[in-house]
Design an enzyme around this catalytic site. Structure first.
Site, PDB file in Angstrom:
ATOM      1  N   CYS B 336       0.893  -1.156   0.000  1.00 28.19           N
ATOM      2  CA  CYS B 336       0.000   0.000   0.000  1.00 28.19           C
ATOM      3  C   CYS B 336       0.925   1.198   0.000  1.00 28.19           C
ATOM      4  O   CYS B 336       1.754   1.308  -0.885  1.00 28.19           O
ATOM      5  CB  CYS B 336      -0.936  -0.033   1.204  1.00 28.19           C
ATOM      6  N   ASP B 341      -0.520  -1.208   7.028  1.00 29.23           N
ATOM      7  CA  ASP B 341      -1.941  -1.233   7.361  1.00 29.23           C
ATOM      8  C   ASP B 341      -2.719  -2.143   6.407  1.00 29.23           C
ATOM      9  O   ASP B 341      -2.987  -3.285   6.704  1.00 29.23           O
ATOM     10  CB  ASP B 341      -2.513   0.185   7.321  1.00 29.23           C
TER      11      ASP B 341
END
Lengths: 550, 622
Positions: B336, B341
């Site tokens: 990401c 996360d």
């Protein structure tokens, strides 16, 4: 009329059946007077589908070249698709289906032709007779009596032949009350709460009109149910606004001045086409797998289905609360007293009365509070979620009731003797059935159709041991308490067993259910075995004792 | 203790959160060094750990006192009314300080003493061994090896010391690639599927800007695809929305250019960032916390919050990942922005769908240790353990648990653990009572000496594993490496009432099928033993029909003929597990809890709301 006239092509080969989550199957399609039968030809995986024409809600045909496709949408919400080679065959079959699924004469319906293949254990038509029910009541109170005032259905066409009314009211007075209530549905006993002797009655709206007509006998009747010095509650299932508007059309509600001991509460439960549209929208939303999350949620919201569920449940809880917690008697009515009124009175009983949570008790409740109470099943269940016609009379009133029961069942999974399948079965049979139970709109019509003589009762079938076992909740433990369901939106769920039934694979859920049943069965076996062994050991010990001290 | 000015306030009211008629119970409020405790007049206790407090709010003074609203990270919301404003102010100030410590050393884990000796403590920390886990997956092997490049956290501070990389990825390639990746988080192995010989790898975004490229990074990806003999193509999944990734290019970051990397298939999957998730959950909680909420407002609030949309997006991403591996035998590189996360969510969910081991109690602990703790999901920042930037807080891990819960709903027999297990983990991710989730990365935890100074959560959960077992779990239906293929049509995602209203008992089903089944299973075990015992006794009796001597001996060994009359299985009818809860809660379920109509409840005497000790936290803490 001969059904054969409607069937020009009784049989078609090489038909392909498509269903969601199943591989397409090729086989033979047969049409009979009441069924559409599809059987696959493959030997190792023979499959047969029997579909009642009366279960078909709508059908559509489509052609690509000479290959025709008929899409059949059923009242139980299933959608199937048949590919039929040959344009003529397909056209014939489509028009037969159309004609046979929309027969307008009740006596042509399948229940009049159905011959059961099972042995009769009991005649379901006699399982829940009003006098038997009344015996139970008279063992705990003598304040009520059975009145035969309606024995030829002349006083109230939508009431059963016998009704339970306060002892202190005579038939003459009842006649006068009947004139004061819409459709002559005078207040009758719906439920007696043994715990505190409080009662729930139901009726239709009083015909007060704009000039505030009153009826002394009506006041006397309902006051007869009050304990000295106690107040009662009238739960009007319409919003105050709607109730006020009803006055202009001759209806109305009980005015405080004339009913000073009663407190009126208005609850807006929707009816008729609003419910029907709600069902149509909900099913449309559930049937589209491709909806993104926002669209799904907004369609679910726009259907308002769960709002109706919450509203009905809340009103039923309120009625139950008045009876059990406030120790007050309750009268429930809306306009006609054949729809929302029955939803409320029957659900309140499920909350209050443990007996209604057993299989027989629930059947008896359906008979008393729906069939005998004159819910017009034939009108309401003529069409389901795929109806195109904008008829005024269809409404999923009974389905909403079942949904509410399911919500309570989900919250109290150990307190019901029946399982979810039982509720789904009732839903199916209310809309299309081989049994006569849900035919007709009231007892009057059923008597005229001679249903008990000419058709089989659903209860005759359900209450056979073999069938009953399918509907038993394996973790049932009789619970004598009042069960208060949670009605917050976060506590309500979409009834997946009905609305997502055909839209998702259920393999894993079914297997889990089987595993659960297996664990419970195994437990019983072990318990039995322990008992046997313990007895055996005790016998051995006794023998020894005898030998030691002869 | 220096933050506590008032330790006890009497005549405090606890309001029913959902009542529209201000129903309440009165009691005494105590402030301890670790907890806020409320004992009502019927001696019911409500314990709130200071670390669980997300926000304290003092509302304007009313005639009955000064309202204090406390929102907790475990979604408990309590509304007190303190008679004197001064007391309220003191408590408010104390809680502000106590709930947001400035230093790690002030966290509960460093003072929590569960009465374990040192060797138990050490053993507890050894319970989850990631080296063992990689061995289980089948690495090192001919294609993958353990790299010592990050042994001293020199290459990447937020990665663990032990990293697995393709054998062909030399040190210079690793170093070069790490310089081209945000925070030095270069591509490493997260999961290896031994049957498909395909790998899930993870990293952060490349520092590609509009045109930059890095040969070492390209080699690194090539090494990964070559490490998979079954399929030379590999997928690169950028879990961000395309627009966000493109915007990052302006800051010198970005995503892989397919022209520069051979044999990659690049794919965006569109999971939103931590800020979107934070405000989404906030909106959801605002809606679900509304009094007298209508179905319509609830559903449109649910829609507007976007929460379920995000949950579905995470699940869809995991399904995409798993398809690449299971169907195409292709390796997948997931990233990401920083790769701690969304990447953790997708990698761990992918593993869960691919590998049955992670669906066991122990396996799930391993999964969390591997993809979340060791790879540096910033638990401290995301959970707001210390007084810090509120913009760093985000329910990323909660969302992961929700995805897992959704899977347990669709596959009721595939998971060894139940919902209570997920809730308990969630509880302790925020409680700061155990060392596992402290800090933001392994390096930080080493500096804090968590293994010496604090305890690991996992042995405590294992010790009470009965509570967390799914009675329907059937490993035979899901043998090793059985793929789960969830249906991700929108209607499968439900609002998780047990999480977001876990303390609002009146909203929950009053009886639990799983509890009943759990008890029956327990009972079955006991019955099986009883049968064995009885059969042995019967055999013995039969075998010694006239051996009185032997019989006397046996009687002294089992002084039991009397005891037999109270069969052991009867004792089991009051099971040790929270099963008889069902009966208790029926009695506890009263109309007042349900607010059918305030109209009638105005003449029902207010019945006290059920607020009680939940999920054994307090029991573990005191």
């Amino acid at each position: 009329m001969e059904f054969a006239e409607l069937i020009k092509t009784p049989r078609a080969d090489n038909v392909v059946l498509h269903r969601p989550f199943h591989a397409a199957v090729e086989g033979t399609l047969c049409l009979t007077g009441h069924h559409l039968i599809f059987s696959s030809r493959s030997r190792d995986n023979a499959e047969e589908l029997w579909l009642l024409h009366s279960n078909i809600d709508s059908s559509e045909k489509r052609f690509v070249g000479s290959l025709g496709t008929i899409t059949i949408k059923c009242k139980d919400l299933r959608i199937i698709q048949l590919d039929i080679p040959g344009m003529e065959e397909c056209l014939n079959i489509a028009s037969s289906i159309e004609a046979l699924s929309t027969l307008d004469s009740v006596t042509l319906m399948y229940p009049f032709f159905y011959r059961p293949m099972f042995e009769l254990e009991e005649d379901g038509w006699c399982s829940f007779l009003p006098d038997k029910e009344f015996e139970l009541l008279s063992s705990v109170t003598d304040e009520w009596r059975l009145s035969c005032i309606n024995k030829d259905f002349s006083v109230c066409p939508s009431y059963p032949a016998v009704v339970v009314v306060p002892k202190s009211i005579n038939d003459e007075e009842l006649r006068r009350v009947a004139v004061f209530r819409q459709g002559s549905r005078f207040p009758v006993l719906s439920y007696y709460h043994r715990k505190n002797g409080m009662v729930m009655m139901r009726s239709s709206q009083p015909l007060t009109g704009t000039n505030g007509r009153r009826c002394k006998e009506d006041e006397k009747l309902i006051n007869a149910t009050l304990r000295p010095g106690k107040r009662g509650f009238i739960i009007d299932t319409r919003s105050l606004n709607v109730a006020q508007q009803a006055r202009a059309r001759g209806g109305g509600f009980e005015q405080e001045v004339h009913y000073p001991q009663w407190r009126r509460i208005h609850k807006g439960i929707e009816r008729f086409n609003i419910l029907q549209e709600s069902l149509i929208k909900l099913v449309e939303a559930c049937n589209d797998q491709s909806h993104n999350m926002d669209r799904w949620l907004s369609k679910l919201e726009a259907s308002n289905w769960l709002t109706h569920v919450k509203e009905i449940l809340t009103t039923a809880c309120l009625a139950a609360q008045c009876i059990d917690r406030e120790g007050a008697s309750v009268l429930v009515h809306g306009s006609e007293g054949t729809d929302s009124t029955l939803q409320v009175t029957s659900l309140a009983q499920i909350i209050l009365d443990p007996r209604c949570r057993t299989i027989r008790g629930f059947e008896s409740l359906v008979v008393r509070e729906w069939l005998q109470a004159g819910h017009p099943f034939q009108q309401r269940c003529a069409q389901s979620a795929y109806s195109n016609s904008k008829q005024k009379w269809e409404a999923p009133v009974f389905l909403l009731f079942l949904d509410c029961v399911w919500q309570i069942l989900r919250q109290f999974p150990c307190s019901f003797e029946f399982n979810e399948q039982f509720l789904i079965m009732l839903f199916e049979h209310a809309y299309a059935s081989q049994f006569g139970t849900f035919l007709g709109n009231n007892e009057n019509e059923r008597a005229k159709l001679k249903l008990p003589q000419k058709t089989m009762s659903l209860w005759s079938w359900v209450n056979r041991t073999e069938e009953m076992n399918r509907f038993k909740n394996p973790i049932y433990e009789a619970n004598s308490l009042v069960i208060w369901p949670a009605v917050a939106p976060q506590s309500l769920q979409l009834w997946a067993g009905v609305f997502l039934r055909w839209n998702r694979p259920s393999k894993y859920l079914d297997e889990a259910q089987e595993e659960m049943v297996r664990i419970i069965k195994y437990n019983k076996e072990l318990q039995d075995k322990v008992k046997v062994l313990r007895r055996h050991l005790a016998e051995l010990e006794e023998d020894e004792g005898m030998r030691e001290n002869p | 203790m220096e933050h506590i000015r008032t330790t006890k306030v009497e005549q405090v009211k606890l309001l029913d959160r959902f009542s529209t008629s201000n129903k309440s119970v009165t009691g005494t409020l105590y402030l301890t060094a670790t907890h806020l405790l409320f004992i009502d007049s019927s001696q019911r206790e409500t314990w709130i750990l200071h670390h669980h407090i997300a926000a304290v709010e003092k509302l304007p003074l009313t005639t009955s006192g000064c309202p204090l609203v406390i929102q907790c990270k475990n979604f408990r919301v309590v509304h007190f009314v303190v008679p004197r404003e001064r007391d309220c102010h003191d408590i408010y100030n104390s809680l502000l300080q106590l709930s947001k410590p400035a230093k790690y050393e002030e966290l509960y884990a460093f003072s929590y003493n569960p009465k374990q000796n040192e060797s138990e403590q050490v053993k507890g920390w050894q319970l989850i061994d990631l080296a063992e886990e990689y061995k289980r997956m089948g690495v090192p092997n001919a294609y993958w090896q353990l790299s010592d490049a990050n042994r001293d956290y020199k290459i990447c501070e937020t990665y663990p010391r032990e990293l697995y990389v393709p054998r062909t990825a030399s040190k210079p390639i690793i170093v070069g690639s790490s310089k081209f990746r945000s925070k030095g988080r270069f591509p490493v192995l997260s999961y290896y599927h031994k049957n498909k010989e395909a790998a899930i790898c993870r990293c952060s975004q490349p520092l590609s800007g509009f045109s930059a490229r890095c040969l070492e990074d390209e080699h690194m990806l090539q090494a990964i695809s070559k490490a998979n003999p079954s399929n030379r193509y590999m997928y690169v999944m950028d879990t961000r929305p395309k627009l966000n990734a493109m915007a990052n290019r302006a800051a010198g970051k970005g995503y892989e250019n397919e022209d520069n990397y051979s044999n990659i298939r690049f794919q965006f999957v569109g999971i939103e960032n931590i800020h979107v998730m934070r405000s989404s959950l906030q909106k959801l909680l605002e809606v679900s916390g509304t009094r007298g909420l209508s179905v319509s407002d609830f559903l449109s609030g649910l829609e507007n919050s976007g929460w379920l949309r995000h949950v579905k997006a995470v699940m869809d991403a995991a399904v995409f990942l798993v398809k690449a591996i299971a169907v195409e035998s292709a390796s997948v590189l997931v990233h990401c922005s920083d790769g701690w996360d969304r990447t953790s969510q997708v990698c761990s969910l992918g593993g869960l769908l691919l590998d049955s081991y992670y669906r066991t109690i122990k396996g799930f602990m391993v999964l969390i240790e591997k993809d979340w703790i060791s790879f540096g999901h910033k638990f401290s920042d995301r959970c707001g353990q210390l007084d810090g930037d509120p913009k760093e807080i985000s329910p990323v891990f909660t969302q992961f648990l929700e995805c897992v819960w959704n899977l347990t709903e669709q596959f009721p027999q595939a998971f060894e653990y139940n919902e209570a297990f997920l809730l308990q983990i969630h509880e302790h991710v925020h409680s700061c009572q155990f060392g596992n989730f402290l800090g933001n990365c392994q390096k930080e935890r080493e500096e804090l000496k968590v293994k010496e100074k604090t305890y690991s959560l996992w042995p405590f959960l294992l010790a009470e594993r009965k509570k967390y077992e799914n009675p329907l779990y059937n490993p035979d239906c899901f043998p090793e490496l059985t793929l789960l293929e969830p249906n991700t049509a929108s209607f499968n995602f439900k609002f998780w009432t047990s999480m977001y209203h876990q303390f609002d008992r009146s909203m929950h089903p009053r009886q639990s099928v799983l509890n009943v089944i759990m008890n029956l299973k327990e009972q079955n075990k006991q019955l099986e033993e009883d049968i064995k015992e009885l059969e042995a006794k019967i055999r013995q009796r039969k075998g010694q029909s006239d051996g009185i001597l032997v019989k006397e001996h046996q009687q002294s060994a089992h002084p039991a003929p009397v005891a037999l009359k109270t069969p052991p299985c009867f004792k089991k009818e009051q099971p040790p597990i929270p099963g008889n809860d069902a009966v208790r809660t029926i009695e506890g379920s009263n109309t007042a809890d349900n607010r059918y109509s305030e109209l009638v409840s105005e003449f029902s005497k207010a019945e006290p709301a059920v607020v009680s000790l939940e999920y054994g936290v307090a029991r573990m803490t005191c």
